[in-house]
Structure formats: C-alpha cells, structure tokens
Design a protein around this motif. Structure first.
Motif, PDB file in Angstrom:
ATOM      1  N   TYR A   7       0.832  -1.356   0.076  1.00 22.69           N
ATOM      2  CA  TYR A   7      -0.023  -0.194  -0.082  1.00 22.69           C
ATOM      3  C   TYR A   7       0.918   1.266  -0.257  1.00 22.69           C
ATOM      4  O   TYR A   7       1.654   1.472   0.847  1.00 22.69           O
ATOM      5  N   LYS A   8       0.962   2.108  -1.098  1.00 18.75           N
ATOM      6  CA  LYS A   8       1.433   3.287  -1.265  1.00 18.75           C
ATOM      7  C   LYS A   8       3.099   3.158  -1.030  1.00 18.75           C
ATOM      8  O   LYS A   8       3.535   4.140   0.013  1.00 18.75           O
ATOM      9  N   GLY A   9       3.675   2.245  -1.311  1.00 14.23           N
ATOM     10  CA  GLY A   9       5.115   2.069  -1.154  1.00 14.23           C
ATOM     11  C   GLY A   9       5.588   1.444   0.298  1.00 14.23           C
ATOM     12  O   GLY A   9       6.749   1.292   0.363  1.00 14.23           O
ATOM     13  N   PHE A  10       4.591   0.713   0.653  1.00 13.22           N
ATOM     14  CA  PHE A  10       4.861   0.055   2.171  1.00 13.22           C
ATOM     15  C   PHE A  10       4.148  -1.304   2.100  1.00 13.22           C
ATOM     16  O   PHE A  10       3.472  -1.484   1.211  1.00 13.22           O
ATOM     17  N   THR A  11       4.795  -2.107   3.129  1.00 13.69           N
ATOM     18  CA  THR A  11       4.013  -3.311   3.108  1.00 13.69           C
ATOM     19  C   THR A  11       3.454  -3.608   4.473  1.00 13.69           C
ATOM     20  O   THR A  11       4.104  -3.309   5.588  1.00 13.69           O
ATOM     21  N   ILE A  12       2.151  -3.913   4.485  1.00 15.65           N
ATOM     22  CA  ILE A  12       1.577  -4.275   5.655  1.00 15.65           C
ATOM     23  C   ILE A  12       1.546  -5.662   6.034  1.00 15.65           C
ATOM     24  O   ILE A  12       0.957  -6.394   5.069  1.00 15.65           O
ATOM     25  N   ARG A  13       1.979  -6.211   7.157  1.00 18.98           N
ATOM     26  CA  ARG A  13       1.948  -7.504   7.483  1.00 18.98           C
ATOM     27  C   ARG A  13       1.184  -7.674   8.736  1.00 18.98           C
ATOM     28  O   ARG A  13       1.755  -7.582   9.898  1.00 18.98           O
ATOM     29  N   PRO A  14      -0.157  -8.222   8.431  1.00 18.38           N
ATOM     30  CA  PRO A  14      -0.963  -8.447   9.786  1.00 18.38           C
ATOM     31  C   PRO A  14      -0.373  -9.760  10.652  1.00 18.38           C
ATOM     32  O   PRO A  14       0.283 -10.547   9.828  1.00 18.38           O
ATOM     33  N   ILE A  31       4.549  -2.603   9.672  1.00 21.26           N
ATOM     34  CA  ILE A  31       4.473  -1.841   8.724  1.00 21.26           C
ATOM     35  C   ILE A  31       5.844  -1.700   8.125  1.00 21.26           C
ATOM     36  O   ILE A  31       6.659  -1.300   9.213  1.00 21.26           O
ATOM     37  N   SER A  32       6.462  -2.047   6.933  1.00 22.86           N
ATOM     38  CA  SER A  32       7.676  -1.832   6.677  1.00 22.86           C
ATOM     39  C   SER A  32       7.817  -0.991   5.147  1.00 22.86           C
ATOM     40  O   SER A  32       6.868  -1.151   4.252  1.00 22.86           O
ATOM     41  N   SER A  33       9.069  -0.249   5.043  1.00 19.85           N
ATOM     42  CA  SER A  33       9.405   0.252   3.667  1.00 19.85           C
ATOM     43  C   SER A  33      10.630  -0.079   3.626  1.00 19.85           C
ATOM     44  O   SER A  33      11.664  -0.337   4.115  1.00 19.85           O
ATOM     45  N   SER A  34      10.960  -0.646   2.261  1.00 22.06           N
ATOM     46  CA  SER A  34      12.435  -0.730   1.667  1.00 22.06           C
ATOM     47  C   SER A  34      12.780   0.459   1.069  1.00 22.06           C
ATOM     48  O   SER A  34      12.314   0.877   0.350  1.00 22.06           O
ATOM     49  N   ALA A  35      14.214   0.694   1.571  1.00 16.87           N
ATOM     50  CA  ALA A  35      15.085   1.529   0.931  1.00 16.87           C
ATOM     51  C   ALA A  35      16.363   0.978   0.496  1.00 16.87           C
ATOM     52  O   ALA A  35      16.550  -0.227   1.168  1.00 16.87           O
ATOM     53  N   PRO A  36      17.124   1.401  -0.375  1.00 16.35           N
ATOM     54  CA  PRO A  36      18.318   0.867  -0.702  1.00 16.35           C
ATOM     55  C   PRO A  36      19.289   0.650   0.587  1.00 16.35           C
ATOM     56  O   PRO A  36      19.496   1.398   1.218  1.00 16.35           O
ATOM     57  N   ASN A  37      19.380  -0.663   0.672  1.00 12.03           N
ATOM     58  CA  ASN A  37      20.582  -0.916   1.811  1.00 12.03           C
ATOM     59  C   ASN A  37      19.758  -1.053   3.173  1.00 12.03           C
ATOM     60  O   ASN A  37      20.550  -1.029   4.118  1.00 12.03           O
ATOM     61  N   ALA A  56     -10.024  -9.711  12.618  1.00 11.44           N
ATOM     62  CA  ALA A  56      -8.650  -9.193  13.278  1.00 11.44           C
ATOM     63  C   ALA A  56      -7.788  -9.083  12.135  1.00 11.44           C
ATOM     64  O   ALA A  56      -7.114  -7.645  11.948  1.00 11.44           O
ATOM     65  N   THR A  57      -7.553  -9.666  11.011  1.00 13.64           N
ATOM     66  CA  THR A  57      -6.470  -9.411   9.912  1.00 13.64           C
ATOM     67  C   THR A  57      -7.224  -8.300   9.162  1.00 13.64           C
ATOM     68  O   THR A  57      -6.343  -7.370   8.814  1.00 13.64           O
ATOM     69  N   ALA A  58      -8.355  -8.401   8.967  1.00 14.13           N
ATOM     70  CA  ALA A  58      -9.039  -7.280   8.196  1.00 14.13           C
ATOM     71  C   ALA A  58      -8.876  -5.884   8.902  1.00 14.13           C
ATOM     72  O   ALA A  58      -8.520  -4.928   8.217  1.00 14.13           O
ATOM     73  N   HIS A  59      -8.923  -5.837  10.005  1.00 14.61           N
ATOM     74  CA  HIS A  59      -8.671  -4.742  10.893  1.00 14.61           C
ATOM     75  C   HIS A  59      -7.441  -4.309  10.824  1.00 14.61           C
ATOM     76  O   HIS A  59      -7.070  -3.099  10.817  1.00 14.61           O
ATOM     77  N   CYS A  60      -6.576  -5.128  10.819  1.00 19.65           N
ATOM     78  CA  CYS A  60      -4.953  -4.858  10.858  1.00 19.65           C
ATOM     79  C   CYS A  60      -4.610  -4.039   9.508  1.00 19.65           C
ATOM     80  O   CYS A  60      -4.155  -3.243   9.620  1.00 19.65           O
ATOM     81  N   ILE A  61      -5.239  -4.776   8.520  1.00 22.58           N
ATOM     82  CA  ILE A  61      -4.845  -4.171   6.933  1.00 22.58           C
ATOM     83  C   ILE A  61      -5.507  -2.779   6.999  1.00 22.58           C
ATOM     84  O   ILE A  61      -5.103  -1.675   6.541  1.00 22.58           O
ATOM     85  N   ALA A  62      -6.664  -2.524   7.402  1.00 20.05           N
ATOM     86  CA  ALA A  62      -7.691  -1.135   7.279  1.00 20.05           C
ATOM     87  C   ALA A  62      -6.630  -0.227   8.262  1.00 20.05           C
ATOM     88  O   ALA A  62      -6.490   1.047   7.936  1.00 20.05           O
ATOM     89  N   LEU A  63      -6.300  -0.870   9.541  1.00 20.17           N
ATOM     90  CA  LEU A  63      -5.588   0.185  10.262  1.00 20.17           C
ATOM     91  C   LEU A  63      -4.213   0.511   9.874  1.00 20.17           C
ATOM     92  O   LEU A  63      -4.107   1.802   9.785  1.00 20.17           O
ATOM     93  N   GLY A  64      -3.340  -0.483   9.378  1.00 23.99           N
ATOM     94  CA  GLY A  64      -2.418   0.002   8.558  1.00 23.99           C
ATOM     95  C   GLY A  64      -2.445   1.002   7.399  1.00 23.99           C
ATOM     96  O   GLY A  64      -1.579   1.788   7.323  1.00 23.99           O
ATOM     97  N   LEU A  75       0.865   8.528  15.398  1.00 30.59           N
ATOM     98  CA  LEU A  75       1.530   7.214  14.891  1.00 30.59           C
ATOM     99  C   LEU A  75       1.869   7.425  13.529  1.00 30.59           C
ATOM    100  O   LEU A  75       1.281   8.254  12.798  1.00 30.59           O
ATOM    101  N   SER A  76       3.144   7.176  13.177  1.00 33.20           N
ATOM    102  CA  SER A  76       3.633   7.354  11.824  1.00 33.20           C
ATOM    103  C   SER A  76       4.527   6.266  11.518  1.00 33.20           C
ATOM    104  O   SER A  76       5.106   5.522  12.485  1.00 33.20           O
ATOM    105  N   VAL A  77       4.673   6.045  10.178  1.00 30.23           N
ATOM    106  CA  VAL A  77       5.519   4.895   9.813  1.00 30.23           C
ATOM    107  C   VAL A  77       7.055   5.573   9.618  1.00 30.23           C
ATOM    108  O   VAL A  77       7.953   4.703   9.200  1.00 30.23           O
TER     109      VAL A  77
END
Length: 78
Positions: A7-14, A31-37, A56-64, A75-77
């Motif tokens: 989602y928008k350059g991030f990965t949400i893992r419930p 919630i993770s974001s990949s950057a070089p190295n 719970a999984t659906a709520h995790c995704i929506a919350l993320g 709350l910020s990534v």
C-alpha cells in the motif's frame, strides 16, 4: 491466515494473536518500507479484540492503511 498487503510504497503484514484466555484475536501488525540497503519495519497494536482471525486480519490491514495515510496523530511509519 495472515497475508501481506502492499500500500503506497509500504508493506502491511498483519500478525493477529490468538488470546487463549478469551478465545478472541488481538490486533498486531507490522508496516515496513524498503529503501536501498535498509529495510525499516515498525510494529503497531491495539487493545481491540475480534471473534475470528479473519476479522482481526481485516482490521490490521485497514488500520495499517489509515496509519500510512496519516489519520492518527502520533502514529507514523516514519
């Protein structure tokens, strides 16, 4: 049951957790974001409980998605 969502350059893992004492599921996600190295991952959780892992999984995704969109002050990534 948990799945990964991009989602928008991030990965949400419930990562909902089963609460054995209540037979309900809690909300925890990463919630993770990949950057070089460098990959940056941040954990989020709430006190919300759900009857099923699927709920719970659906709520995790929506919350993320809402966290990524900046809908929760404090709350910020980043």
């Amino acid at each position: 049951m948990s799945r990964t969502v991009s989602y928008k350059g991030f990965t949400i893992r419930p990562a909902p957790e089963h609460l054995a004492d209540t037979d309900r599921w809690s909300v925890k996600l990463f919630i993770s974001s990949s950057a070089p190295n460098r990959e940056k991952s941040k954990k989020f959780y709430t006190a919300d409980e759900f009857a099923t892992e699927e709920e719970a999984t659906a709520h995790c995704i929506a919350l993320g998605q809402r966290i990524i969109d900046g809908e929760f002050p404090g709350l910020s990534v980043g």
